[in-house]
Scaffold this motif. Structure first.
Motif, PDB file in Angstrom:
ATOM      1  N   ARG A   1     -12.040   5.206  -1.999  1.00 33.25           N
ATOM      2  CA  ARG A   1     -11.421   4.078  -2.684  1.00 33.25           C
ATOM      3  C   ARG A   1     -10.866   4.614  -3.996  1.00 33.25           C
ATOM      4  O   ARG A   1     -11.619   5.128  -4.840  1.00 33.25           O
TER       5      ARG A   1
ATOM      6  N   GLU B   1      -5.461  -0.694 -10.222  1.00 31.75           N
ATOM      7  CA  GLU B   1      -4.992  -0.977  -8.872  1.00 31.75           C
ATOM      8  C   GLU B   1      -5.846  -0.159  -7.905  1.00 31.75           C
ATOM      9  O   GLU B   1      -6.370   0.899  -8.276  1.00 31.75           O
ATOM     10  N   VAL B   2      -5.968  -0.628  -6.658  1.00 32.52           N
ATOM     11  CA  VAL B   2      -6.926  -0.006  -5.743  1.00 32.52           C
ATOM     12  C   VAL B   2      -6.266   0.301  -4.400  1.00 32.52           C
ATOM     13  O   VAL B   2      -5.593  -0.545  -3.806  1.00 32.52           O
TER      14      VAL B   2
ATOM     15  N   ALA C   1      -4.576   1.558   2.525  1.00 32.09           N
ATOM     16  CA  ALA C   1      -4.625   0.099   2.515  1.00 32.09           C
ATOM     17  C   ALA C   1      -4.836  -0.355   1.075  1.00 32.09           C
ATOM     18  O   ALA C   1      -5.655   0.220   0.348  1.00 32.09           O
ATOM     19  N   GLU C   2      -4.083  -1.359   0.664  1.00 35.24           N
ATOM     20  CA  GLU C   2      -4.214  -1.862  -0.704  1.00 35.24           C
ATOM     21  C   GLU C   2      -5.331  -2.887  -0.767  1.00 35.24           C
ATOM     22  O   GLU C   2      -5.465  -3.737   0.120  1.00 35.24           O
ATOM     23  N   GLU C   3      -6.154  -2.807  -1.822  1.00 39.31           N
ATOM     24  CA  GLU C   3      -7.210  -3.771  -2.062  1.00 39.31           C
ATOM     25  C   GLU C   3      -6.958  -4.474  -3.393  1.00 39.31           C
ATOM     26  O   GLU C   3      -6.084  -4.066  -4.161  1.00 39.31           O
ATOM     27  N   ALA C   4      -7.706  -5.503  -3.664  1.00 37.80           N
ATOM     28  CA  ALA C   4      -7.528  -6.275  -4.888  1.00 37.80           C
ATOM     29  C   ALA C   4      -7.824  -5.404  -6.117  1.00 37.80           C
ATOM     30  O   ALA C   4      -8.690  -4.520  -6.076  1.00 37.80           O
TER      31      ALA C   4
ATOM     32  N   ARG D   1      -7.399   2.155  -0.584  1.00 34.67           N
ATOM     33  CA  ARG D   1      -8.468   2.694   0.253  1.00 34.67           C
ATOM     34  C   ARG D   1      -7.857   3.678   1.238  1.00 34.67           C
ATOM     35  O   ARG D   1      -6.868   3.373   1.902  1.00 34.67           O
TER      36      ARG D   1
ATOM     37  N   TYR E   1      -8.963   4.321  -7.609  1.00 30.14           N
ATOM     38  CA  TYR E   1      -8.698   3.409  -8.718  1.00 30.14           C
ATOM     39  C   TYR E   1      -7.562   4.004  -9.557  1.00 30.14           C
ATOM     40  O   TYR E   1      -7.685   5.117 -10.086  1.00 30.14           O
TER      41      TYR E   1
ATOM     42  N   ALA F   1       0.825  -1.205   0.000  1.00 32.54           N
ATOM     43  CA  ALA F   1       0.000   0.000   0.000  1.00 32.54           C
ATOM     44  C   ALA F   1       0.859   1.254   0.000  1.00 32.54           C
ATOM     45  O   ALA F   1       0.605   2.200  -0.745  1.00 32.54           O
TER      46      ALA F   1
ATOM     47  N   LYS G   1      -9.303  -4.135  -9.594  1.00 25.34           N
ATOM     48  CA  LYS G   1     -10.711  -4.173  -9.983  1.00 25.34           C
ATOM     49  C   LYS G   1     -10.896  -3.478 -11.328  1.00 25.34           C
ATOM     50  O   LYS G   1     -10.201  -2.502 -11.629  1.00 25.34           O
TER      51      LYS G   1
END
Length: 208
Positions: free
Chosen positions: A147, A129-130, A116-119, A132, A149, A17, A121
């Motif tokens: 969030r 890449e995502v 924070a890194e998310e999956a 939050r 993108y 992240a 999408k």
């Protein structure tokens, strides 16, 4: 941004992240921010082609002041010590909102910002890449979350979801990037409900 803040941020946001946030910050010109002296821009909100809000800003970054004109008001606010009432208070709220739509990617390393890194999408037809974002009791609306993108090739913000409260989300694009004064900034945001936020008359003045 003070150097000790950067090192503290890196310690707290180590790993994927933190690395992704650092890449977004750099892509938007974060390393050039110390050279920025002033930013002039007009923040405009449009719906169905009609202008609902237009606020002209002269942000003296070096002096930590913002002179803003909107809806018949004309005020200069001390950003380091904003007034608690009157037009100066309203001008400060105007600056907080409007400048965030301009330089949010450059504020990823601010004190109190948690990433924070998310999956990955697919968003607006493209794989992103995502990240939050949440906040540690900073700013005027510390409970807000976002969030982000991110274009994996350019590391520029492509769009975001603004989440003011659980279960509520507003999607907006980040596009029409312009380069000025060493920064790379989005100037067009298309929102749900045929709402559009535009950054007009952008000029970033930087030290030579």
């Amino acid at each position: 941004m003070p150097r000790d803040w950067i090192w503290s941020w890196r310690r707290k946001n180590a790993g994927g992240a933190g690395q992704l946030a650092d890449a977004v910050w750099k892509a938007s010109g974060g390393e050039n921010w110390p050279n920025v002296k002033a930013i002039d821009f007009t923040f405009a909100v449009e719906k169905a082609g009609k202008t609902l809000v237009s606020a002209e800003h002269h942000w003296d970054v070096a002096a930590q002041t913002d002179h803003v004109k909107w809806k018949g008001k004309d005020a200069t606010v001390n950003l380091a010590n904003p007034a608690g009432d009157g037009e100066a208070k309203a001008a400060y709220a105007r600056w907080v909102n409007d400048s965030y739509w301009l330089i949010a990617p450059l504020k990823l390393k601010d004190r109190g910002v948690h990433v924070a890194e998310e999956a990955s999408k697919t968003m607006d037809g493209a794989e992103c890449e995502v990240l939050r974002l949440s906040f540690g009791q900073v700013g005027l609306t510390p409970n807000d979350q976002y969030r982000l993108y991110i274009n994996p090739a350019t590391k520029l913000l492509a769009s975001w979801d603004y989440m003011p409260e659980p279960g509520k989300s507003v999607h907006g694009t980040w596009e029409d990037y312009q380069k000025s004064g060493g920064l790379t900034l989005a100037t067009d945001h298309k929102m749900d409900g045929d709402v559009r936020i535009r950054i007009l008359n952008l000029k970033v003045t930087a030290a030579k």
